[in-house]
Design a protein around this motif. Structure first.
Motif, PDB file in Angstrom:
ATOM      1  N   SER A  61       0.806  -1.221   0.000  1.00 10.69           N
ATOM      2  CA  SER A  61       0.000   0.000   0.000  1.00 10.69           C
ATOM      3  C   SER A  61       0.839   1.270   0.000  1.00 10.69           C
ATOM      4  O   SER A  61       0.504   2.241  -0.682  1.00 10.69           O
ATOM      5  N   THR A  62       1.926   1.294   0.770  1.00  8.84           N
ATOM      6  CA  THR A  62       2.723   2.517   0.851  1.00  8.84           C
ATOM      7  C   THR A  62       3.294   2.901  -0.501  1.00  8.84           C
ATOM      8  O   THR A  62       3.180   4.064  -0.939  1.00  8.84           O
ATOM      9  N   GLN A  63       3.914   1.967  -1.196  1.00  2.00           N
ATOM     10  CA  GLN A  63       4.504   2.281  -2.494  1.00  2.00           C
ATOM     11  C   GLN A  63       3.440   2.553  -3.546  1.00  2.00           C
ATOM     12  O   GLN A  63       3.677   3.290  -4.505  1.00  2.00           O
ATOM     13  N   LEU A 160       3.603  20.570  -0.226  1.00  2.00           N
ATOM     14  CA  LEU A 160       3.876  19.488   0.715  1.00  2.00           C
ATOM     15  C   LEU A 160       4.187  18.193  -0.035  1.00  2.00           C
ATOM     16  O   LEU A 160       5.043  17.410   0.391  1.00  2.00           O
ATOM     17  N   LYS A 161       3.513  17.973  -1.146  1.00  2.00           N
ATOM     18  CA  LYS A 161       3.812  16.796  -1.969  1.00  2.00           C
ATOM     19  C   LYS A 161       5.298  16.733  -2.298  1.00  2.00           C
ATOM     20  O   LYS A 161       5.926  15.665  -2.193  1.00  2.00           O
ATOM     21  N   SER A 162       5.881  17.857  -2.672  1.00  2.00           N
ATOM     22  CA  SER A 162       7.299  17.881  -3.046  1.00  2.00           C
ATOM     23  C   SER A 162       8.205  17.501  -1.879  1.00  2.00           C
ATOM     24  O   SER A 162       9.304  16.995  -2.088  1.00  2.00           O
ATOM     25  N   ALA A 163       7.706  17.714  -0.649  1.00  2.00           N
ATOM     26  CA  ALA A 163       8.523  17.433   0.530  1.00  2.00           C
ATOM     27  C   ALA A 163       8.411  15.994   1.005  1.00  2.00           C
ATOM     28  O   ALA A 163       9.248  15.539   1.792  1.00  2.00           O
ATOM     29  N   VAL A 164       7.392  15.263   0.550  1.00  2.00           N
ATOM     30  CA  VAL A 164       7.170  13.918   1.092  1.00  2.00           C
ATOM     31  C   VAL A 164       7.430  12.796   0.093  1.00  2.00           C
ATOM     32  O   VAL A 164       7.542  11.630   0.481  1.00  2.00           O
ATOM     33  N   ILE A 165       7.524  13.133  -1.189  1.00  2.00           N
ATOM     34  CA  ILE A 165       7.736  12.118  -2.229  1.00  2.00           C
ATOM     35  C   ILE A 165       9.227  12.013  -2.557  1.00  2.00           C
ATOM     36  O   ILE A 165       9.894  13.039  -2.712  1.00  2.00           O
ATOM     37  N   PRO A 166       9.764  10.803  -2.700  1.00  2.00           N
ATOM     38  CA  PRO A 166       9.087   9.508  -2.588  1.00  2.00           C
ATOM     39  C   PRO A 166       8.929   9.082  -1.134  1.00  2.00           C
ATOM     40  O   PRO A 166       9.734   9.449  -0.279  1.00  2.00           O
ATOM     41  N   ILE A 167       7.879   8.328  -0.854  1.00  2.00           N
ATOM     42  CA  ILE A 167       7.668   7.811   0.496  1.00  2.00           C
ATOM     43  C   ILE A 167       8.537   6.567   0.672  1.00  2.00           C
ATOM     44  O   ILE A 167       8.480   5.655  -0.149  1.00  2.00           O
ATOM     45  N   PRO A 168       9.340   6.520   1.715  1.00  2.00           N
ATOM     46  CA  PRO A 168      10.239   5.371   1.882  1.00  2.00           C
ATOM     47  C   PRO A 168       9.485   4.093   2.214  1.00  2.00           C
ATOM     48  O   PRO A 168       8.372   4.123   2.752  1.00  2.00           O
ATOM     49  N   LYS A 169      10.078   2.979   1.893  1.00  2.00           N
ATOM     50  CA  LYS A 169       9.490   1.694   2.220  1.00  2.00           C
ATOM     51  C   LYS A 169       9.533   1.481   3.736  1.00  2.00           C
ATOM     52  O   LYS A 169      10.398   2.001   4.432  1.00  2.00           O
ATOM     53  N   GLY A 170       8.577   0.709   4.224  1.00  2.00           N
ATOM     54  CA  GLY A 170       8.595   0.338   5.628  1.00  2.00           C
ATOM     55  C   GLY A 170       7.889   1.289   6.556  1.00  2.00           C
ATOM     56  O   GLY A 170       7.961   1.135   7.786  1.00  2.00           O
ATOM     57  N   VAL A 171       7.200   2.318   6.015  1.00  2.00           N
ATOM     58  CA  VAL A 171       6.409   3.227   6.842  1.00  2.00           C
ATOM     59  C   VAL A 171       4.994   3.294   6.271  1.00  2.00           C
ATOM     60  O   VAL A 171       4.757   2.937   5.122  1.00  2.00           O
ATOM     61  N   TRP A 172       4.043   3.751   7.093  1.00  2.00           N
ATOM     62  CA  TRP A 172       2.698   4.002   6.595  1.00  2.00           C
ATOM     63  C   TRP A 172       2.673   5.350   5.905  1.00  2.00           C
ATOM     64  O   TRP A 172       3.202   6.334   6.418  1.00  2.00           O
ATOM     65  N   HIS A 173       2.047   5.420   4.727  1.00  2.00           N
ATOM     66  CA  HIS A 173       2.101   6.632   3.917  1.00  2.00           C
ATOM     67  C   HIS A 173       1.508   7.845   4.623  1.00  2.00           C
ATOM     68  O   HIS A 173       2.039   8.949   4.526  1.00  2.00           O
ATOM     69  N   LEU A 227      13.365   6.615  12.458  1.00  2.00           N
ATOM     70  CA  LEU A 227      14.661   6.548  11.780  1.00  2.00           C
ATOM     71  C   LEU A 227      14.591   7.180  10.395  1.00  2.00           C
ATOM     72  O   LEU A 227      15.516   7.899   9.971  1.00  2.00           O
ATOM     73  N   ARG A 228      13.504   6.921   9.679  1.00  2.00           N
ATOM     74  CA  ARG A 228      13.337   7.526   8.350  1.00  2.00           C
ATOM     75  C   ARG A 228      13.221   9.056   8.462  1.00  2.00           C
ATOM     76  O   ARG A 228      13.771   9.781   7.634  1.00  2.00           O
ATOM     77  N   LEU A 229      12.487   9.511   9.488  1.00  2.00           N
ATOM     78  CA  LEU A 229      12.307  10.952   9.657  1.00  2.00           C
ATOM     79  C   LEU A 229      13.637  11.639   9.992  1.00  2.00           C
ATOM     80  O   LEU A 229      13.935  12.721   9.498  1.00  2.00           O
ATOM     81  N   LEU A 230      14.438  10.999  10.829  1.00  2.00           N
ATOM     82  CA  LEU A 230      15.708  11.584  11.224  1.00  2.00           C
ATOM     83  C   LEU A 230      16.674  11.708  10.047  1.00  2.00           C
ATOM     84  O   LEU A 230      17.506  12.617  10.003  1.00  2.00           O
TER      85      LEU A 230
END
Length: 232
Positions: A61-63, A160-173, A227-230
Motif C-alpha cells: 500500500s505505501t509504495q 507538501l507533496k514535493s517534501a514527502v515524495i518519494p515515500i520510503p518503504k517500511g512506513v505508513w504513507h 529513523l526515516r524521519l531523522l
C-alpha cells in the motif's frame, strides 16, 4: 487512490468522488496487481478524468500510494481509499478551509460504518484529542506515540507533496506525510467535520483501533518511522 482487489467497493467510492469534480480534475488510481475485476470496473466507468496505472506485481500500500501521489498534477491532492464513500460536500469544504487558513495539510473527521450502520460517529473522538486549533496535536512526538494522521481524511498542497515524495518503504504513507509536514514546518489544520464514511468489512488493510495490534509490532513500526524521519 491505491487499489487492490476492490471490486466489491470501488465503483461506489468513485461515483461519490466524480460528482464533486470539475472537468479539469483527475483521479489517479494505482492498482497494485489486483486479481479480481477491479481494473475492469474502473475502465468500464468510462470517465476521462480517471487515470489508471497498474503495477505488474504487488508492491504494497505505501509504495502504491506513493506512486499515485507522484503521478498527480493538481494543486491540491486528496488521498482516497478504495472502499469508503465521500460526503457530497467534502471537496468544497476542504478547499474552502485551505483558502481561508492557507493550510498545507488538512485532516478532517470521519464516521465508521459497517453494513449500512454507523459504528462510530466520529473518528476524532477515539484519537485521544480535542479538535481545536489552539491544541491540535501536530507535533512529531505526540503523533509518534498515537498518530492522528488518517490517510483517507487527508488533503494537502503540491508544496507538501514535493517534501514527502518519494515515500520510503517500511512506513505508513499517511503517518509519513503528516510527520514530514510537522518536521518541515508546514501548516496543519484539523477540520472537525465528518466528510468520509469509512467502511469496515473484514477486508480492510488497517483497523480503526491500533491498540489491538501486538505492542512489539507497533513499537517496531514507530522506530522505523522515526529513523526515516531523522534521515530525511
Amino acid at each position: 487512490m491505491a487499489a487492490y482487489n476492490g471490486a466489491d467497493f470501488i465503483e461506489a467510492q468513485l461515483r461519490s468522488i466524480l460528482t464533486q469534480l470539475s472537468p479539469h480534475d483527475e483521479i489517479i488510481i494505482v492498482d497494485d496487481a489486483s486479481t479480481d475485476q477491479t481494473c475492469s470496473i474502473i475502465k468500464n466507468m468510462g470517465d476521462a478524468r480517471i487515470k489508471l496505472i497498474t503495477h505488474p506485481e504487488n508492491m504494497g500500500s505505501t509504495q502504491t500510494f506513493s506512486a499515485a501521489i507522484e503521478a498527480s498534477s493538481g494543486d491540491i491532492i486528496f488521498l482516497s481509499d478504495q472502499d469508503d464513500v465521500w460526503m457530497a460536500d467534502k471537496i468544497s469544504k476542504v478547499l474552502a478551509i485551505i483558502q481561508k487558513t492557507a493550510a498545507d495539510l488538512i485532516i478532517h473527521d470521519a464516521q465508521v460504518m459497517s453494513c449500512g450502520e454507523v459504528l462510530l460517529p466520529s473518528l476524532f473522538k477515539i484519537r485521544l484529542f480535542q479538535v481545536k486549533p489552539r491544541n491540535a496535536p501536530t507535533t512529531i512526538l505526540v503523533n509518534w506515540i498515537n498518530t492522528t494522521f488518517t490517510g483517507c481524511c487527508m488533503a494537502f498542497t503540491k508544496e507538501l507533496k514535493s517534501a514527502v515524495i518519494p515515500i520510503p518503504k517500511g512506513v505508513w504513507h499517511d503517518q509519513w506525510i503528516g510527520m514530514m509536514a510537522a518536521k518541515k514546518g508546514f501548516t496543519i489544520h484539523y477540520l472537525p467535520e465528518v466528510l468520509v464514511a469509512m467502511q469496515r468489512h473484514g477486508q480492510n488493510l488497517t483497523e480503526i483501533a491500533p491498540r489491538y495490534r501486538q505492542w512489539w509490532l507497533m513499537l517496531y513500526d514507530r522506530w522505523k518511522l522515526m529513523l526515516r524521519l531523522l534521515s530525511a
